[in-house]
Enzyme design. Structure first.
Site, PDB file in Angstrom:
ATOM      1  N   GLY A   1       0.705  -1.301   0.022  1.00 54.97           N
ATOM      2  CA  GLY A   1       0.127  -0.677  -0.292  1.00 54.97           C
ATOM      3  C   GLY A   1       0.572   1.038   0.267  1.00 54.97           C
ATOM      4  O   GLY A   1       1.714   1.721  -0.993  1.00 54.97           O
ATOM      5  N   SER A   2       0.189   2.247   0.785  1.00 54.83           N
ATOM      6  CA  SER A   2       1.145   3.921   0.610  1.00 54.83           C
ATOM      7  C   SER A   2       2.604   4.038   1.055  1.00 54.83           C
ATOM      8  O   SER A   2       2.921   4.613   1.896  1.00 54.83           O
ATOM      9  CB  SER A   2       0.116   4.651   1.243  1.00 54.83           C
ATOM     10  OG  SER A   2      -1.193   5.014  -0.091  1.00 54.83           O
ATOM     11  N   THR A   3       2.782   2.326   1.659  1.00 53.30           N
ATOM     12  CA  THR A   3       3.803   2.203   2.731  1.00 53.30           C
ATOM     13  C   THR A   3       5.493   2.708   1.636  1.00 53.30           C
ATOM     14  O   THR A   3       6.103   2.789   2.487  1.00 53.30           O
ATOM     15  CB  THR A   3       4.590   0.761   3.798  1.00 53.30           C
ATOM     16  OG1 THR A   3       4.041   0.189   3.026  1.00 53.30           O
ATOM     17  CG2 THR A   3       3.440   1.476   4.707  1.00 53.30           C
ATOM     18  N   LEU A   4       4.676   2.199   0.262  1.00 56.35           N
ATOM     19  CA  LEU A   4       5.566   2.366  -0.852  1.00 56.35           C
ATOM     20  C   LEU A   4       6.114   3.717  -1.267  1.00 56.35           C
ATOM     21  O   LEU A   4       7.551   3.470  -1.808  1.00 56.35           O
ATOM     22  CB  LEU A   4       5.503   1.214  -1.694  1.00 56.35           C
ATOM     23  CG  LEU A   4       6.474   0.533  -2.625  1.00 56.35           C
ATOM     24  CD1 LEU A   4       7.202  -0.788  -1.877  1.00 56.35           C
ATOM     25  CD2 LEU A   4       5.403  -0.389  -4.053  1.00 56.35           C
ATOM     26  N   LYS A   5       5.021   4.316  -1.179  1.00 54.67           N
ATOM     27  CA  LYS A   5       5.155   6.106  -1.606  1.00 54.67           C
ATOM     28  C   LYS A   5       6.609   6.617  -1.478  1.00 54.67           C
ATOM     29  O   LYS A   5       6.921   7.302  -2.498  1.00 54.67           O
ATOM     30  CB  LYS A   5       4.565   6.303  -1.181  1.00 54.67           C
ATOM     31  CG  LYS A   5       2.836   6.224  -1.843  1.00 54.67           C
ATOM     32  CD  LYS A   5       1.749   6.938  -1.429  1.00 54.67           C
ATOM     33  CE  LYS A   5       0.574   6.523  -2.362  1.00 54.67           C
ATOM     34  NZ  LYS A   5      -0.842   8.010  -1.467  1.00 54.67           N
TER      35      LYS A   5
END
Length: 608
Positions: A325-329
């Site tokens: 999810g957004s932890t990859l951003k």
């Protein structure tokens, strides 16, 4: 009537005949005596050692002595795996007159389990008849006393004192430490002398990875036995050498705090020391008690674990593969900076959706009404999906793959635990190999926000976060402390970026926990400076024009909640990754869990 003439006796002839026969008989007797004497000479002189040994073997038995398995402790020396004294029941088939009847009587006396009998029968058909085989391990005091009182009834059956494995903290360290169990048929074929002597082998966790070092070296003893096979005395002994003790980098207090932070929810939490890669805590929930497996788990207990829908036997920390999810951003942002695709103050307009060219399909932002004009720092802080749709499209999937791989995505970290899964870091080549299909532009957009084919374990997320904290210098994670720890194999170079690029991404993660950031509420009063990132990963796909975020879905279909963080920012001492299955929101569920762990670690560090 005519009379028959009488023969005239010849004494001289008869005497000669008698003497001849007597000499022949004497010669035969002498020859037989010489043969007997020669045979006795061979038996008593020439083959004395052979037959003396055979004679002794009728009353002397050689037995293997199982070495004491090495203990396992946490970083402070607290025992996580130890050896305790116990009694086990052994049977020597060769010395038992009626084995089926004896087993039946023992079953009535000690309530033998089906698993014990099955195990014994498998061993009986693969081992010599003269070898003593374990029938039941870890008898309690009542069972030990009961057998001792009836021992005279059981020829060829004996009690033996031995050491058995015990895990004082049970499920708290079950996945990490693992457990030892009895050898199965496959393992038995390749078992070492030490494993055969102990009749056990490391099955999971550290117990499996370091099994050879924990085993020690087997010893032997010669014992005199009576006609019933019972030991009378030990004649000679070669002592066994105990196995090596292992000290883990794990901190038991932090492990307990991490378990409490998950509050019984299914998921995983991993904490690493960024400078060393030491694993400070590694939790997978739900867990199991490894003590169940030591003496041979019952069929009912094992079936209960296997059929549990929460899958307590699965180590989610290293085998649970989730969309990041957004932890990859932050990592996609770093890819944009390193490639020159984006500058820190470049802006993107977020109306709440993104389209590819003239395609009517809208890729929605989690903020339905949009974030407006945002730069990189604001996009990470507010987790703007549109910003990262656009950045991913401009980067392309292959560039994203190339830039994120050094952080540890899409490959095993190399931790000293068995069964680690690599996750998926997609690329064109990957999809062609794995799916036999081409890559589509829309899939690049989804990959840019950590969805689609992307998957990662909690360990991979913690390791990647530690790489950000150390600016690319974190070694592969290790549970066991040096010098016993296994050497790294095929170590891959970490990420490389200039100081400004590192600082830009770290500043954007600091903004996540600052006012206006998605995790501000969880870290509003933190006494230390933190850098973090929330994440929410969809479990099922929503309709194209749906305004629903899946909040009303059943629990098992709700979004996974994720959070990554490290602290303190200027001199990081801990990096954390939290995944809560179907937790709903990273900011509401995973971030508070991470806060609890960070608070516990810093309180512990400040304690005298």
């Amino acid at each position: 009537m005519r009379r028959r003439p009488q023969a005239i006796k010849d004494p001289a002839t008869e005497a000669r005949l008698f003497r001849r026969r007597a000499v022949l008989l004497l010669a035969l007797m002498l020859l037989a005596g010489c043969g007997l004497l020669a045979r006795l000479t061979v038996l008593q002189v020439v083959q004395h050692d052979r037959y003396a040994t055979a004679s002794r073997n009728n009353s002397i038995r050689t037995e293997a002595i199982a070495p004491a398995r090495g203990v396992i402790t946490d970083r402070a020396g607290r025992l996580l795996a130890e050896n305790v004294s116990s009694y086990s029941l052994y049977v020597t088939p060769e010395n038992v007159p009626d084995l089926p009847s004896t087993l039946a009587e023992l079953g009535r006396l000690l309530d033998l389990r089906e698993v014990d009998l099955e195990r014994f029968n498998r061993l009986r058909h693969s081992r010599p008849r003269f070898e003593a085989l374990p029938l039941r391990r870890n008898l309690d005091d009542v069972e030990t006393a009961r057998f001792a009182a009836h021992r005279h009834r059981f020829t060829g059956v004996e009690l033996r004192g031995e050491l058995s494995r015990h895990y004082p903290f049970g499920a708290l360290t079950g996945h990490v430490v693992g457990y030892v169990g009895r050898l199965n048929e496959t393992e038995l074929a390749d078992a070492s002398a030490e494993q055969r002597a102990a009749d056990s082998i490391g099955k999971t966790g550290v117990e499996k990875t370091y099994d050879t070092r924990l085993q020690g070296r087997v010893g032997y003893q010669q014992v005199e036995v009576d006609a019933h096979g019972r030991r009378l005395r030990v004649l000679e002994r070669l002592r066994a050498e105990p196995g090596a003790a292992l000290r883990l980098n794990l901190d038991l207090d932090l492990q307990r705090a991490a378990t409490q932070a998950l509050a019984g929810q299914a998921g995983a939490l991993v904490a690493l020391e960024p400078t060393s890669g030491h694993v400070l805590a590694m939790v997978s929930e739900p867990a199991f008690d490894p003590n169940l497996f030591v003496g041979g788990i019952s069929a009912d207990d094992y079936r209960s674990l296997l059929e549990d829908p929460q899958r307590p036997l699965t180590d989610r920390a290293v085998r649970g593969q989730y969309p990041p999810g957004s932890t990859l951003k932050p990592f996609v942002a770093m890819a944009g900076l390193r490639s020159g695709t984006v500058a820190p103050h470049d802006h993107t307009w977020c109306p709440g959706w993104y389209t590819l060219g003239k395609s009517p399909r809208r890729y929605r932002c989690w903020q339905r009404h949009g974030h407006g004009r945002v730069d990189l720092l604001e996009a990470v802080a507010q987790s703007c999906d549109v910003y990262f749709y656009d950045l991913a499209f401009r980067l392309g999937i292959d560039r994203i793959h190339k830039e994120l791989e050094p952080f540890g995505f899409g490959r095993r970290t190399g931790i000293d635990l068995p069964g680690e899964l690599p996750g998926i870091l997609p690329s064109r080549d990957w999809k062609r190999r794995a799916r036999g299909a081409p890559w589509y532009p829309g899939e690049t957009l989804i990959a840019g926000i950590g969805q689609g084919y992307n998957t990662a374990t909690a360990l991979q997320l913690a390791y990647a976060t530690a790489q950000l904290a150390s600016r690319g210098s974190t070694p592969p994670p290790r549970l066991v402390a040096a010098p016993v720890a296994l050497a790294f194999e095929d170590r891959v170079s970490g990420p490389v970026a200039d100081a400004g690029q590192w600082q830009t991404v770290i500043d954007s993660m600091r903004a996540v926990v600052a006012p206006g950031g998605t995790a501000h509420r969880a870290f509003a009063d933190a006494p230390y400076v933190t850098a973090g990132k929330t994440g929410t990963a969809q479990v099922f796909s929503l309709a194209q024009n749906s305004e629903d975020r899946g909040r009303d879905a059943p629990k098992h279909l709700q979004d996974h909640a994720l959070f990554i963080a490290f602290a303190p920012v200027e001199a990081p001492r801990i990096a954390v990754a939290v995944i809560v299955e179907n937790g709903g929101s990273g900011s509401a569920t995973a971030a508070p869990a991470a806060r609890q762990v960070l608070d516990a670690w810093f309180r512990q560090q400040e304690a005298p």
